[in-house]
Structures are given as structure tokens and as C-alpha cells.
Design a protein around this motif. Structure first.
Motif, PDB file in Angstrom:
ATOM      1  N   GLU A 223      90.056  35.866  -6.203  1.00 53.54           N
ATOM      2  CA  GLU A 223      90.853  36.881  -6.889  1.00 53.54           C
ATOM      3  C   GLU A 223      90.428  36.910  -8.349  1.00 53.54           C
ATOM      4  O   GLU A 223      90.300  35.866  -8.995  1.00 53.54           O
ATOM      5  N   THR A 224      90.183  38.107  -8.876  1.00 50.86           N
ATOM      6  CA  THR A 224      89.686  38.256 -10.238  1.00 50.86           C
ATOM      7  C   THR A 224      90.461  39.363 -10.944  1.00 50.86           C
ATOM      8  O   THR A 224      90.668  40.443 -10.381  1.00 50.86           O
ATOM      9  N   ALA A 225      90.894  39.106 -12.198  1.00 51.83           N
ATOM     10  CA  ALA A 225      91.543  40.137 -13.012  1.00 51.83           C
ATOM     11  C   ALA A 225      90.489  41.078 -13.587  1.00 51.83           C
ATOM     12  O   ALA A 225      89.391  40.639 -13.977  1.00 51.83           O
ATOM     13  N   LEU A 226      90.795  42.365 -13.639  1.00 50.44           N
ATOM     14  CA  LEU A 226      89.879  43.373 -14.159  1.00 50.44           C
ATOM     15  C   LEU A 226      90.539  44.103 -15.328  1.00 50.44           C
ATOM     16  O   LEU A 226      91.591  44.733 -15.165  1.00 50.44           O
ATOM     17  N   ASP A 227      89.917  44.009 -16.495  1.00 53.14           N
ATOM     18  CA  ASP A 227      90.403  44.747 -17.671  1.00 53.14           C
ATOM     19  C   ASP A 227      89.758  46.127 -17.653  1.00 53.14           C
ATOM     20  O   ASP A 227      88.642  46.329 -18.138  1.00 53.14           O
ATOM     21  N   ILE A 228      90.447  47.080 -17.039  1.00 52.91           N
ATOM     22  CA  ILE A 228      89.890  48.416 -16.802  1.00 52.91           C
ATOM     23  C   ILE A 228      90.243  49.338 -17.961  1.00 52.91           C
ATOM     24  O   ILE A 228      91.412  49.476 -18.335  1.00 52.91           O
ATOM     25  N   ARG A 229      89.226  49.992 -18.530  1.00 57.23           N
ATOM     26  CA  ARG A 229      89.399  50.945 -19.621  1.00 57.23           C
ATOM     27  C   ARG A 229      88.966  52.337 -19.168  1.00 57.23           C
ATOM     28  O   ARG A 229      88.230  52.485 -18.193  1.00 57.23           O
ATOM     29  N   THR A 230      89.401  53.332 -19.900  1.00 54.28           N
ATOM     30  CA  THR A 230      89.020  54.710 -19.591  1.00 54.28           C
ATOM     31  C   THR A 230      87.496  54.850 -19.643  1.00 54.28           C
ATOM     32  O   THR A 230      86.849  54.383 -20.589  1.00 54.28           O
ATOM     33  N   GLY A 231      86.934  55.471 -18.609  1.00 54.74           N
ATOM     34  CA  GLY A 231      85.498  55.640 -18.533  1.00 54.74           C
ATOM     35  C   GLY A 231      84.872  54.682 -17.533  1.00 54.74           C
ATOM     36  O   GLY A 231      85.519  54.223 -16.584  1.00 54.74           O
ATOM     37  N   MET A 232      83.601  54.337 -17.750  1.00 60.05           N
ATOM     38  CA  MET A 232      82.876  53.460 -16.838  1.00 60.05           C
ATOM     39  C   MET A 232      83.043  51.999 -17.241  1.00 60.05           C
ATOM     40  O   MET A 232      82.869  51.635 -18.402  1.00 60.05           O
ATOM     41  N   ASN A 233      83.389  51.152 -16.264  1.00 60.02           N
ATOM     42  CA  ASN A 233      83.553  49.725 -16.471  1.00 60.02           C
ATOM     43  C   ASN A 233      82.588  48.984 -15.556  1.00 60.02           C
ATOM     44  O   ASN A 233      82.465  49.325 -14.379  1.00 60.02           O
ATOM     45  N   GLU A 234      81.919  47.953 -16.082  1.00 60.72           N
ATOM     46  CA  GLU A 234      80.988  47.168 -15.286  1.00 60.72           C
ATOM     47  C   GLU A 234      81.451  45.711 -15.239  1.00 60.72           C
ATOM     48  O   GLU A 234      81.732  45.108 -16.274  1.00 60.72           O
ATOM     49  N   PHE A 235      81.530  45.151 -14.021  1.00 61.55           N
ATOM     50  CA  PHE A 235      81.950  43.769 -13.830  1.00 61.55           C
ATOM     51  C   PHE A 235      80.913  43.059 -12.960  1.00 61.55           C
ATOM     52  O   PHE A 235      80.343  43.650 -12.041  1.00 61.55           O
ATOM     53  N   ILE A 236      80.697  41.775 -13.258  1.00 60.31           N
ATOM     54  CA  ILE A 236      79.854  40.930 -12.415  1.00 60.31           C
ATOM     55  C   ILE A 236      80.773  39.987 -11.645  1.00 60.31           C
ATOM     56  O   ILE A 236      81.549  39.240 -12.233  1.00 60.31           O
ATOM     57  N   ILE A 237      80.699  40.030 -10.311  1.00 64.67           N
ATOM     58  CA  ILE A 237      81.527  39.175  -9.455  1.00 64.67           C
ATOM     59  C   ILE A 237      80.639  38.058  -8.904  1.00 64.67           C
ATOM     60  O   ILE A 237      79.668  38.321  -8.196  1.00 64.67           O
ATOM     61  N   ASN A 238      80.962  36.820  -9.258  1.00 66.43           N
ATOM     62  CA  ASN A 238      80.166  35.667  -8.843  1.00 66.43           C
ATOM     63  C   ASN A 238      80.806  35.007  -7.627  1.00 66.43           C
ATOM     64  O   ASN A 238      81.988  34.677  -7.645  1.00 66.43           O
ATOM     65  N   THR A 239      80.027  34.831  -6.572  1.00 67.74           N
ATOM     66  CA  THR A 239      80.540  34.215  -5.335  1.00 67.74           C
ATOM     67  C   THR A 239      79.664  33.040  -4.913  1.00 67.74           C
ATOM     68  O   THR A 239      79.510  32.770  -3.719  1.00 67.74           O
TER      69      THR A 239
END
Length: 246
Positions: free
Chosen positions: A204-220
Motif C-alpha cells: 500500500e502506497t500513499a499518492l500525493d496527487i496534484r492537478t495535471g500529470m503525476n509520475e510515481f515509481i512503485i518498487n516491488t
């Protein structure tokens, strides 16, 4: 079509080999057009984790079985066992004594609540009968291409393609990590959930989402390879789909 008919008969008879007969009615519009046997519908609906499932299927058994280059004409078909069924789903048939006579329409009532997520490729062990008292002295194993798919939720990314946020997850399949792109029209705190094939939450990962495009790296990196199901929640909106770790 004959291949699919044998498969479904296997599903119906093997779960505990029930003596009770299903309360269902064969579809009068189901017709054996090519005389190899018929099943209507020929594709089972997808199931969803912890959501009750029910479907009635009409079956017309095939009238022959090919052994090498010899075609054997059958009177009945019985299923000895079936492997790799989704846990939680059960079946009943209206066939007397769970024996399917050639030339007769039958129906199966498929019910239950699946408890495990995944793709279940069925394996059916079939005993053909030349007459009611003359079963062939062997069991035929049918490694079928028919798949029963149990999804994590009854939602998909396509359900919200025009909603307040969209996402793309890549590459799929992936190795140790993947990219998650989220397009949003407002600021929000989202959550990313990753479930294994049994539906168990493994990350489970928190996402700080802002208006527009957001990029996240999910490490597994710590997770083993296999099929996983993800959910992305942004306020009241949820996207879900399948991803594979190599």
C-alpha cells in the motif's frame, strides 16, 4: 464446440458429484448445429472476488469420441474429476444420477462466491460410455482452453476513462518496479493498493496527487513473481486492473 461441451459437463459433475438435481431449465434456443455437442452460452461470464455468482448453462452432449483414428459412438458421458476450479464456486446439474445421455438437452446451475482471484484453466477427466452399462476402460484427460477468470473487483480502468482522473501503469509485465502515471483535474491524496492472486493486500502506497500529470515509481523488489491486481483510489474514484511481475 465438442471440446467445450465436455469441459462444462466436467464442471457440473465433479464438485462432490452431487446427487441433488439443479432447479433449472435448458434453453430451447440452444441448437447442436454441427452435431459435435453444444453449450449455450459457449463462454462463461467472469466472476469477481467475494461477489455472489450465478449462471445457467444449457448442455447438449457430443455423440462421439475419437480414439486415435477411430470414431466411437457414445450413449453417455460421465466426469470422474476436474482440476483447478475456482474455490468457492459450486455446480449442480439436472441430469439424473449425474449421467448425460446423448441426444438430450441438460442444464447446469453454476453458483457460489469465489474466494481466490486469478485465471483458472480447467482440467477435466472424462469417462465415455458406449452404452449405459459399457464404459470405456480408461479416463480421458482434457487439458481445456476454457478459462474461468475471477477478478479482484467489478471495476476496470475503462470504467473511468472520462472521469476526474486517469492512469497508465507500465511496463506490464515488469521486473522490480514500474511507473504509474496519473492524470488528475484536482489536488488529492490517493492510495495505491497491490493484491496478490488470492486477493491478499501485499503493498500500500500513499499518492500525493496534484492537478495535471503525476509520475510515481512503485518498487516491488521484495515481492515474488506472479499475477497481481492493483487498485488506485483518488477520492471516491477507483481504478483497478491486472499486472504481472516476471
Amino acid at each position: 464446440m465438442k471440446h467445450h461441451v465436455l469441459i462444462l459437463i466436467g464442471i457440473v459433475l465433479t464438485i462432490g458429484l452431487k446427487s441433488a438435481q439443479a432447479q433449472c431449465t435448458p434453453d430451447p434456443n440452444c441448437v447442436d448445429t454441427e452435431n459435435p455437442g453444444q453449450m449455450c452460452p459457449d463462454t462463461l461470464d467472469d466472476a469477481y472476488l467475494n461477489i455472489p455468482y450465478e449462471e445457467v448453462v444449457t448442455i447438449i452432449p457430443p455423440d462421439s469420441f475419437t480414439l486415435g483414428e477411430t470414431v466411437l459412438h457414445l450413449s453417455h458421458i460421465k466426469i470422474i474429476s476436474i482440476g483447478n476450479m475456482p474455490p468457492g464456486i459450486d455446480f449442480e446439474t439436472n441430469a439424473p444420477n449425474n449421467l448425460f445421455a446423448i441426444g438430450t438437452k441438460y442444464c447446469a446451475k453454476i453458483t457460489g462466491t469465489p474466494t481466490v482471484v486469478g485465471d483458472f484453466q480447467l482440467e477435466v477427466n472424462i469417462k465415455p460410455y458406449l452404452s449405459l452399462n459399457e464404459p470405456l476402460p480408461f479416463v480421458v484427460t482434457d487439458d481445456t482452453s476454457l478459462m474461468v477468470t475471477v477478478h479482484l473487483e467489478q471495476l476496470s480502468i475503462n470504467d473511468y476513462s472520462g472521469s476526474q482522473f486517469q492512469c497508465e501503469l507500465y511496463p506490464n509485465p515488469f521486473t522490480d518496479q514500474f511507473m504509474l502515471d496519473v492524470q488528475a483535474t484536482s489536488n488529492n491524496t490517493g492510495r495505491f493498493y497491490l493484491h496478490d492472486a488470492t486477493g491478499r493486500l501485499v503493498q500500500e502506497t500513499a499518492l500525493d496527487i496534484r492537478t495535471g500529470m503525476n509520475e510515481f515509481i512503485i518498487n516491488t523488489k521484495e515481492l515474488p513473481g506472479g499475477i497481481y491486481y492493483y487498485r488506485i483510489q483518488n477520492g471516491m474514484k477507483i481504478l483497478s486492473n491486472k499486472i504481472i511481475k516476471q
